[in-house]
Design an enzyme around this catalytic site. Structure first.
Site, PDB file in Angstrom:
ATOM      1  N   CYS A  64       0.770  -0.973   0.063  1.00 10.99           N
ATOM      2  CA  CYS A  64       0.092   0.334   0.137  1.00 10.99           C
ATOM      3  C   CYS A  64       0.836   1.501   0.096  1.00 10.99           C
ATOM      4  CB  CYS A  64      -0.713   0.164   0.999  1.00 10.99           C
ATOM      5  SG  CYS A  64      -1.610   1.918   1.010  1.00 10.99           S
ATOM      6  N   CYS A  68      -0.521   3.984   2.782  1.00  6.94           N
ATOM      7  CA  CYS A  68      -0.364   3.627   4.026  1.00  6.94           C
ATOM      8  C   CYS A  68      -0.112   2.399   4.364  1.00  6.94           C
ATOM      9  CB  CYS A  68      -1.653   4.679   4.594  1.00  6.94           C
ATOM     10  SG  CYS A  68      -3.516   3.822   3.933  1.00  6.94           S
ATOM     11  N   SER A  69      -1.302   1.894   4.951  1.00  5.20           N
ATOM     12  CA  SER A  69      -1.300   0.689   5.332  1.00  5.20           C
ATOM     13  C   SER A  69      -2.215  -1.053   4.610  1.00  5.20           C
ATOM     14  CB  SER A  69      -0.059   0.261   6.661  1.00  5.20           C
ATOM     15  OG  SER A  69      -1.277   0.757   7.109  1.00  5.20           O
TER      16      SER A  69
HETATM   17 FE    FE Z   1      -3.266   1.993   2.815  1.00  4.88          FE
END
Ligand code: FE
Length: 196
Positions: A101, A104-105
């Site tokens: 990603c 972000c995550s």
């Molecule tokens: Fe993300």
């Protein structure tokens, strides 16, 4: 000392944010604790491993899984937040998929639990897009030169689960035994499933 070094740690900042949200009545701390505990203790990569093992042992399930991941995963009882739309990517002899990603995550929580720290690391997020072969090599995965690598960028809308290749030497194994071989890293695409 740099400006970044003077900022409080992410843990401290998160705590401050949570305190504010609770103070304003926006979140119930008990609900939040329960949520975190659930994902830390009860939901983890074993769910994804069960999905993979089922796909390895049931060709019709594998077809459904690759055609539309979310409902096929729900057949095994897995779904919920951060898993509303899961796309399954199948590793083959020609193509190797790896998931990131970049923003972000984003991560498929219902099948893999919470993301590992390296997945959230800005270095992984930036570099795996530019030089996937090198990053994978550094993480212990030495792919054949002829194999194409595809990098998939997760988002709030789409999360990915990698279906690794079934290792040799597992003929006749049942789904439970196979699930025991499947690792989280193989389902993100930074590893393969080793032969037993
Ligand atoms: Fe993300």
């Amino acid at each position: 000392m740099s400006a970044a070094a003077e900022r409080p740690s992410p843990a401290l900042r998160t705590e401050a944010m949570e305190a504010l949200l609770v103070e304003r009545g926006l979140v119930d701390p008990a609900v939040m604790d329960r949520f975190i505990t659930t994902y830390e203790r009860d939901v983890g990569p074993l769910n994804g491993a069960k999905v993979v093992a089922r796909a390895w042992t049931d060709p019709e399930y594998r077809e459904r899984l690759l055609a539309d991941g979310t409902p096929a995963i729900a057949e095994l009882g897995f779904g919920g937040p951060q898993g509303e739309h899961i796309v399954v990517l199948e590793q083959t002899d020609d193509v190797h998929h790896v998931v990131v990603c970049t923003l972000c995550s984003c991560y498929p929580w219902p099948v893999l639990g919470l993301p590992p720290s390296w997945y959230k690391d800005p270095a992984y997020r930036a570099r795996v897009v530019r030089e996937p072969r090198t990053v994978l090599y550094e993480m212990g995965l030495d792919l054949p030169a002829g194999k194409r690598i595809e990098v998939w960028d997760s988002s709030a809308e789409v999360r990915y689960l990698v279906l690794p290749q079934r290792p040799a030497g597992t003929d006749g194994w049942d789904a439970d035994a196979l699930a025991g071989l499947v690792t989280r890293d193989a389902m993100v695409g930074v590893a393969t499933v080793a032969a037993p």
